[in-house]
Design an enzyme around this catalytic site. Structure first.
Site, PDB file in Angstrom:
ATOM      1  N   GLY A 266       0.816  -1.203   0.000  1.00 35.67           N
ATOM      2  CA  GLY A 266       0.000   0.000   0.000  1.00 35.67           C
ATOM      3  C   GLY A 266       0.850   1.254   0.000  1.00 35.67           C
ATOM      4  O   GLY A 266       1.927   1.294  -0.624  1.00 35.67           O
ATOM      5  N   HIS A 267       0.381   2.275   0.723  1.00 32.02           N
ATOM      6  CA  HIS A 267       1.009   3.591   0.689  1.00 32.02           C
ATOM      7  C   HIS A 267       2.339   3.621   1.442  1.00 32.02           C
ATOM      8  O   HIS A 267       3.282   4.283   1.025  1.00 32.02           O
ATOM      9  CB  HIS A 267       0.042   4.619   1.274  1.00 32.02           C
ATOM     10  CG  HIS A 267       0.480   6.041   1.132  1.00 32.02           C
ATOM     11  ND1 HIS A 267       0.653   6.636  -0.103  1.00 32.02           N
ATOM     12  CD2 HIS A 267       0.779   6.993   2.058  1.00 32.02           C
ATOM     13  CE1 HIS A 267       1.038   7.906   0.078  1.00 32.02           C
ATOM     14  NE2 HIS A 267       1.132   8.133   1.378  1.00 32.02           N
ATOM     15  N   PHE A 268       2.395   2.916   2.560  1.00 37.18           N
ATOM     16  CA  PHE A 268       3.616   2.892   3.372  1.00 37.18           C
ATOM     17  C   PHE A 268       4.359   1.574   3.145  1.00 37.18           C
ATOM     18  O   PHE A 268       4.483   0.743   4.054  1.00 37.18           O
ATOM     19  CB  PHE A 268       3.287   3.115   4.853  1.00 37.18           C
ATOM     20  CG  PHE A 268       2.996   4.552   5.194  1.00 37.18           C
ATOM     21  CD1 PHE A 268       4.021   5.480   5.282  1.00 37.18           C
ATOM     22  CD2 PHE A 268       1.693   4.981   5.408  1.00 37.18           C
ATOM     23  CE1 PHE A 268       3.764   6.818   5.587  1.00 37.18           C
ATOM     24  CE2 PHE A 268       1.420   6.312   5.714  1.00 37.18           C
ATOM     25  CZ  PHE A 268       2.456   7.232   5.808  1.00 37.18           C
TER      26      PHE A 268
END
Length: 289
Positions: A266-268
Site C-alpha cells: 500500500g502507501h507505506f
C-alpha cells in the site's frame, strides 16, 4: 561510536528547529530521505538501519511534522515552496554537496523542486508513491481538490483525514493479509499524535490547500527528467489508493531507462516490504557512476 548508529539531531534553519535522523559514514554516498503526510522521518527508521553500512543517510522532519518546529499558521506560511526552502537550508548547513533523493508523498514536490533547481547535485531519484504526473491522482484526491477550490464547503470532509481511523487506513489499506503483522502499530499512533497536537489541524489544512500548486511544477519536473536523465528507481505499492500505480508507470514516459518495481503493498510500503526495497536500493546505488 559506530557510524551505523542513528543519531537524532536538530539544526536551526531560518530560526526554526529542524529535527533530522542521520546515520552512516558521510564519506559514503548520501541518500536524503523525504517523508510525506502524515508521517515523519520515523517512516525511514528501518531503512536507515538497513543501509547505514554502505550509505550516508539523512532524514529530516518537515516543519509542522514529527519533532521539527510547528509554528502557528499566523507565524509561518505553510507552503511546499517554504518547506522546500527549509530543506534546502538544511542541505546547505550539513554540507551535502551531492546526494540521491528518496521521495515519498509530500517529499516528492519538495525533493523534485530541489532536484530540478540543482540537477548537478542530485545523483539519483528513488520514488515510493512520490508523484510527478497527474496520472497518479486517485479518487482519494477528489475532496482535496474540491477543498482547494472552496475551503469552507469542504473542510469538514477533509478533517476526516486527521482521525485515527484514517491514519491507520493509510498504513493498512492495500496490504496483503500475510504482511499486516509486519506493520508496527506505533507507526500510525506516532503520526496520529502529531496530528492531534493543538494547532496542527490548521497546519495540515493549509498544506492540503497549497498542494494544488505542486501540479504547476509538474512540467518543470518532467522537463528535468528528460533533460538531465537522473537514474531512477521506482519502489511503489501497486495497491496504493492515495498515489496510484499509474503515477509510477507515468515515469516511464520521461525516464524509460528507470528501474521499476510495483510491489504488492500500500502507501507505506517500507513497513511491509523493507527487505525488498532496501535490497533494490543497495543494488541500484552501487550501479551509479
Amino acid at each position: 561510536m559506530s557510524h551505523l548508529t542513528t543519531r537524532y539531531r536538530t539544526a536551526v534553519v531560518d530560526g526554526l528547529e529542524v529535527f533530522y535522523r542521520e546515520a552512516g559514514d558521510p564519506a559514503n554516498p548520501t541518500l536524503l530521505l523525504l517523508h510525506g503526510f502524515p508521517s515523519s522521518s520515523h517512516m525511514f527508521r528501518n531503512l536507515i538501519t538497513a543501509l547505514a553500512d554502505r550509505h550516508h543517510l539523512v532524514a529530516p522532519d518537515h516543519i509542522g511534522f514529527g519533532q521539527s518546529a510547528m509554528p502557528p499558521v499566523s507565524e509561518f506560511a505553510y507552503s511546499f515552496d517554504n518547506l522546500t526552502r527549509i530543506t534546502e537550508g538544511l542541505v546547505e548547513q550539513l554540507g551535502l554537496e551531492r546526494f540521491a533523493l528518496y521521495i515519498h508523498d509530500y517529499g516528492a514536490p519538495i525533493g523534485l523542486r530541489i532536484a530540478s533547481r540543482n540537477p548537478e547535485r542530485v545523483t539519483a531519484l528513488v520514488t515510493q508513491s512520490g508523484n510527478a504526473y497527474v496520472e497518479g491522482f486517485t479518487p482519494f484526491w477528489d475532496v482535496l481538490f474540491a477543498h482547494a477550490k472552496d475551503r469552507a464547503a469542504n473542510e469538514a470532509e477533509v478533517r476526516k483525514l486527521f482521525t485515527l481511523e484514517a491514519t491507520k487506513w493509510q498504513y493498512t489499506h492495500g496490504v496483503p493479509a500475510d504482511r499486516l503483522e509486519l506493520i508496527a502499530p506505533e507507526a500510525w499512533l506516532l503520526d496520529q499524535a502529531g496530528l492531534d497536537r493543538p494547532g496542527n489541524d490548521a497546519v495540515q489544512l493549509q498544506l492540503f490547500w497549497d498542494y494544488q500548486f505542486n501540479l504547476d511544477g509538474y512540467p518543470a519536473f518532467q522537463e528535468y527528467f528528460r533533460t538531465h536523465r537522473p537514474p531512477l528507481l521506482v519502489t511503489w505499492g501497486r495497491n496504493d489508493e492515495i498515489f496510484g500505480a499509474a503515477g509510477a508507470e507515468a515515469y516511464r514516459r520521461d525516464l524509460p531507462d528507470g528501474e521499476f518495481h510495483l510491489l504488492d503493498a500500500g502507501h507505506f510500503a517500507l513497513e511491509t516490504h523493507l527487505e525488498e526495497i532496501s535490497q533494490y536500493i543497495r543494488a541500484f546505488m552501487e550501479r551509479l557512476p
